[in-house]
Each structure stands twice: as structure tokens, then as C-alpha cells.
Design a protein around this motif. Structure first.
Motif, mmCIF file in Angstrom:
data_model
loop_
_atom_site.group_PDB
_atom_site.id
_atom_site.type_symbol
_atom_site.label_atom_id
_atom_site.label_comp_id
_atom_site.label_asym_id
_atom_site.label_seq_id
_atom_site.Cartn_x
_atom_site.Cartn_y
_atom_site.Cartn_z
ATOM 1 N N THR A 34 0.851 -1.189 0.000
ATOM 2 C CA THR A 34 0.000 0.000 0.000
ATOM 3 C C THR A 34 0.887 1.238 0.000
ATOM 4 O O THR A 34 2.123 1.136 0.021
ATOM 5 N N SER A 35 0.254 2.393 0.017
ATOM 6 C CA SER A 35 1.000 3.653 0.112
ATOM 7 C C SER A 35 1.449 3.864 1.556
ATOM 8 O O SER A 35 0.643 3.722 2.481
ATOM 9 N N VAL A 75 -4.609 4.370 5.123
ATOM 10 C CA VAL A 75 -4.866 2.929 5.075
ATOM 11 C C VAL A 75 -3.892 2.164 5.943
ATOM 12 O O VAL A 75 -4.277 1.305 6.750
ATOM 13 N N VAL A 113 -0.639 3.915 -5.362
ATOM 14 C CA VAL A 113 -1.939 3.241 -5.399
ATOM 15 C C VAL A 113 -2.852 3.813 -6.473
ATOM 16 O O VAL A 113 -4.023 3.423 -6.539
ATOM 17 N N GLN A 114 -2.344 4.710 -7.316
ATOM 18 C CA GLN A 114 -3.102 5.166 -8.476
ATOM 19 C C GLN A 114 -2.112 5.815 -9.445
ATOM 20 O O GLN A 114 -0.987 6.137 -9.075
ATOM 21 N N CYS A 145 1.095 2.618 -10.883
ATOM 22 C CA CYS A 145 0.451 1.815 -9.838
ATOM 23 C C CYS A 145 0.531 0.327 -10.150
ATOM 24 O O CYS A 145 0.992 -0.471 -9.331
ATOM 25 N N ARG A 202 -5.999 -0.335 -0.375
ATOM 26 C CA ARG A 202 -6.121 1.036 -0.862
ATOM 27 C C ARG A 202 -7.478 1.557 -0.438
ATOM 28 O O ARG A 202 -8.429 0.801 -0.298
ATOM 29 N N LEU A 212 -9.023 3.618 -9.214
ATOM 30 C CA LEU A 212 -8.791 2.209 -8.888
ATOM 31 C C LEU A 212 -8.390 1.382 -10.099
ATOM 32 O O LEU A 212 -8.269 0.160 -9.978
ATOM 33 N N VAL A 232 -9.135 -3.389 -1.570
ATOM 34 C CA VAL A 232 -9.042 -2.231 -2.449
ATOM 35 C C VAL A 232 -10.400 -1.537 -2.468
ATOM 36 O O VAL A 232 -11.414 -2.158 -2.796
#
Length: 517
Positions: free
Chosen positions: A153-154, A159, A182-183, A187, A217, A225, A248
Motif C-alpha cells: 500500500t502507500s 490505510v 496506489v493510483q 500503480c 487502498r 482504482l 481495495v
């Protein structure tokens, strides 16, 4: 004379051009007239040769325009070109003299609206489902209590804080974080590399291999997404040998990685709840099992004691066993004196009969002699009779002792003591085993914290990463395209400035599209 001179042909003074010159002139005219353009159309033929470039056709209901995406641009595209997808392409019109055609060199390509994205998503979903990547039979069960959890993840979003907070509340575990975008365009490749990187770790190595992976995410639009709908991410999740939880978006968001993962969580917090049980509930269950074991042991001991009491009641009393022998002994002892007197009288009578037939003088002497002998033996008769009676009494007592239940009672007492001792030892061993396992679990937790590479980083060491992997040799560092150095407080990329507030730079507005006519 005039016949010998050739007349100049019409237009003979016009300049001559080579094929390359006229192609270059046409190229300059077209590129000068059409700079950056935005073209909307449907992708037709798509070709991906080994060079890495992408060749495609943009078409509508009447015309077709050839397009090319160079290798460097293709690697940065957020949307992979697929046949049948309606897109808006941004680029510049140029010519290709080798085939006498014009084409668009595409610099960016995006789906033409949400409808196009959903159509491409449904098409990709059917293709991957046909390969069996979403088959429920290939999904693996999650470990009950993983020692190490890998989170993709970031590192700067809410999150990861929600996941760490929930794990700390339920059952603290060691967490390895693989930071990814995450985008955006990078990503999908970063998430796919993170999943593959966790699977490449060696179990028991310097960097422990996770027992469970969480890809998480927060919520967002379908465009935000979209990286988790890419084919590379779905295939990496399906090929993962480590059980994987997809978290997600929110509960209403569905991506293709949710279908390929072993379990889907509606939110990142729910993913942490699926990963570990509640520690207090587990301790309560352990205490309950210990109490049940204690009750079972107590019940078993009570049953054994009751059985011993029942068996002891079935045995006769010791006094009952000796009463008959004592009565018989008393009867024999009472009859013995009378028997001795009758015996003496019978012998005296028999002696009188014998002496009647003898001569008086001889008989008198014989009688006198016998009387003397009898008088001499009479003092010894009473002790002899007494000794005989005592010997018989001792024999009767020995037989009575053999019939006594004392040995049986002693054996019962020994068995009762042995059962009591065994029950106490069993209870003590059960409590000691529970205590030992609790201490061992605590010691393993401390050992895991001590052997983690983050503890080594706190002592002043650093980890060098190259192309997503740990670099351990000079040759590997030289071959890596990009290097990162991980310290205790974060990662640092050589050649780049320290992270800080970035100044927003105004985006350059592309020149307006000229009139095609």
C-alpha cells in the motif's frame, strides 16, 4: 541547320526533386500544419513487436488512421491499448516516407468516458475468467495466526495506519510494508512487483518471508482504482504462493484483484480483522480449555475414588473373617482338658485289666514300678499338654492371619495413594505446559523483534535496494538501473533532493487544434 536544334519541351525549366526530398517537404508541411491534436476513435488492429513499440489503428465508421506509440511512452501509459476500446489519443501528425503514408505519433491515450472503461473491464474479466484465474478451487486458506504480514500500500496514507492500529488492538504481529503508488500510471507495475517481491523472499532469511499479504487502498473512482484492474496485477495475485487478501476500495468497489485474491475484504480495516484473531478471545479460550481440563481431571479422580469405595464395601470386614477361627479355637481349647482326663482314665482301666492276670507280687512290683514311672512322668505331662495346646493355638492363629483382609486393604490403600499422586502430577504437568507455551510464545515474539532488519537499521546500518530487490554485491549495484538506500527513518534515492514541499508548476496548455480544412 534548324532541324538539328531540339526545341525545348514545355516545363523543361521546372526544378527536379528526389523522392526523399518530396517526402521531406510533405512531412514538413503536414507537421507544420498539425502540431498536437486530440483524436477520438476506436482502436482497431494492435501490434506489439519485440522492439517494445506499439502499432495500432484508430478508426471511425468511414476512415482509418495509423498510429504508433514509441517504447518509452508505452511504458508510461496508464491505459493499455486494446482492440475495440474507444479512446481519445493525443499526439502529433507525421508522415512515414518508407510506406508513403501519414500517421499519428501518440503521446497519451485514455478511454473515452466511463462507458469505455467498463466495456474494457468486462472484456478483460471474461478473458481472465476463461483462463481459470478466478476459480474458487485454486484459492488457499488463510493462516490462523501469521508471524509476519506483508502489506502492499502507500506508506503515507490513512490505510496503513488503520491496518497497523487494528493489528495492534487484536493481536500484534510483525508487519513488512512494501510502499507502492496506489493510483496513476506506475500503480500497476509497482503493485505487481511488490507481490512478486514478497514471494521471492526466502523463508527464514535475513528479511523474513511474509505468511500473509494484504493489498490495500482506500476508496475512489473507477479511474483511481484502475491500476488494480490491470492484467499484470491480476496475474501476480493469482500466481502468489503466499495467501493474499485484497482490500481495495470500499465495500461497493469491485476490482479484478478482488476476484483473483484468496479473500476479499470490504475495507482495509476488515482485512486486518481477517488476518489475525483477537488475542484476548484466544486467551479466554485457552483459560476455558484449562478449566475444562481441570474439571475433567477432578471428575475422573472422583469416579476412581467412588469405584474404590464401592469395591471396599463389597469386601467382608476383618473381624468377620477371624470370628469363625477364634470360635473354633475356643471350642477345641475347652474340649482338651476333658479329653486328657478321659485318656488317663482309659489307660488306668486298661492297666487294671492287665494287672488282674498277673501274680500279686510281680504285679505289685510292676504296678509299683509303673506307678513310680507314672509319678515321675506326671509332672512333665501338664507342661507337654500345655505346649501342645499352644502349638495348636499358634497354628490356628497363622491360618487366621492368612485369611485376614489386611493385605487387601493395604493394596487398596496403595492404589488409592497412587491414583491421588497421579492426578496431582497430571494437574501440575498441565499447568506447567500451559505456562511453558505462553513463555515460549512471548520469547518468540521478542526474538522476532530482535532479529528484524529494522532493529539493525536503528543501530546505524542501511539496506540498498535496486530495481525492487536487495543489493548485496558491487556487481549487482552496477547493473541496477536505480538505487535506493533505506535507513531507519525512510528511504533515500541518491541524486535526488530530500523530500519536501513541492512547488506546483502550471501545466502547459497544448496549442489549440488547428482547422483540418
Amino acid at each position: 541547320m534548324s532541324d538539328l536544334i531540339d526545341e525545348p519541351e514545355e516545363g523543361a525549366n521546372a526544378p527536379e526533386f528526389t523522392v526523399t526530398e518530396i517526402s521531406g517537404a510533405i512531412k514538413r508541411v503536414i507537421e507544420g500544419e498539425f502540431g498536437h491534436v486530440r483524436i477520438r476513435g476506436e482502436i482497431g488492429r494492435v501490434s506489439r513487436p519485440r522492439s517494445g513499440h506499439i502499432y495500432l489503428d484508430l478508426k471511425d465508421d468511414r476512415s482509418v488512421l495509423s498510429g504508433v506509440i514509441w517504447k518509452g511512452v508505452a511504458a508510461r501509459l496508464a491505459t493499455r491499448p486494446e482492440e475495440g476500446l474507444e479512446v481519445v489519443a493525443v499526439g502529433r501528425i507525421t508522415t512515414f516516407g518508407g510506406q508513403s503514408k501519414y500517421q499519428i505519433v501518440i503521446e497519451d491515450i485514455r478511454p473515452a468516458g466511463v462507458g469505455a472503461l467498463m466495456a474494457m473491464l468486462e472484456k478483460r474479466k471474461k478473458a481472465l475468467q476463461a483462463e481459470g484465474l478466478f476459480d474458487p478451487a485454486r484459492k488457499r486458506p488463510l493462516p490462523y495466526l501469521p508471524d509476519v504480514i506483508g502489506v502492499v500500500t502507500s506508506p503515507s496514507g490513512a490505510v496503513i495506519r488503520d491496518i497497523l492500529h487494528r493489528l495492534r488492538d487484536r493481536f500484534p504481529r510483525k508487519v513488512l510494508i512494501w510502499p507502492v503508488a496506489v493510483q496513476g500510471e506506475i500503480c500497476a507495475p509497482e503493485v505487481a512487483r511488490a507481490i512478486e517481491g514478497f514471494n521471492r523472499l526466502t523463508p527464514g532469511g535475513p528479511l523474513p518471508r511474509p505468511d500473509l499479504i494484504i493489498v490495500a487502498r482506500g476508496g475512489g473512482s473507477i479511474e483511481d482504482l484502475w491500476g488494480f484492474n490491470e492484467e499484470a496485477v491480476v496475474r501476480a495475485a493469482a500466481a502468489s504462493q503466499i495467501p493474499l487478501i485484497s482490500a481495495v476500495g470500499h465495500e461497493t468497489d469491485t476490482t479484478l484483484i478482488d476476484l483473483a485474491a484468496d479473500r476479499r475484504a470490504p475495507t482495509p480495516t476488515a482485512a486486518a480483522e481477517l488476518a489475525v484473531p483477537v488475542r484476548m478471545e484466544l486467551l479466554s479460550w485457552t483459560d476455558d480449555q484449562g478449566a475444562r481440563l481441570t474439571r475433567a481431571l477432578g471428575y475422573a479422580i472422583t469416579q476412581r475414588n467412588q469405584r474404590l469405595r464401592d469395591m471396599s464395601r463389597a469386601l467382608p470386614r476383618p473381624r468377620t473373617l477371624t470370628e469363625w477361627a477364634a470360635q473354633k479355637l475356643d471350642t477345641v481349647g475347652a474340649r482338651l482338658p476333658q479329653a486328657l482326663i478321659r485318656g488317663v482314665d482309659q489307660r488306668r482301666l486298661r492297666l487294671s485289666h492287665v494287672t488282674g492276670s498277673l501274680r500279686p507280687s510281680a504285679l505289685r512290683r510292676t504296678v509299683q514300678g509303673k506307678r513310680e514311672q507314672l509319678q515321675a512322668r506326671a509332672p512333665r505331662l501338664a507342661p507337654a499338654l500345655k505346649r501342645s495346646a499352644e502349638r495348636r493355638r499358634e497354628m490356628l492363629n497363622a491360618r487366621a492371619e492368612r485369611l485376614s483382609p489386611q493385605p487387601i486393604l493395604q493394596e487398596i490403600a496403595r492404589e488409592k495413594r497412587r491414583v491421588t499422586d497421579l492426578s496431582a502430577r497430571l494437574e501440575k504437568a498441565g499447568k506447567a505446559q500451559i505456562t511453558t507455551r505462553g513463555e515460549r510464545l512471548t520469547a518468540w515474539g521478542r526474538m522476532l523483534d530482535t532479529l528484524s532488519y529494522q532493529a539493525t537499521l536503528q543501530r546505524g546500518y542501511a539496506v540498498v535496494w535496486g530495481d525492487g530487490a536487495v543489493v548485496t554485491t558491487r556487481a549487482a549495484a552496477g547493473a541496477a538501473q536505480a538505487l535506493e538506500i533505506e535507513f531507519a527513518d525512510g528511504r533515500f534515492t541518491p541524486g535526488q533532493s530530500q523530500p519536501g514541499p513541492r512547488k506546483s508548476t502550471p501545466k502547459k496548455t497544448p496549442p489549440e487544434q488547428g482547422n483540418l480544412f
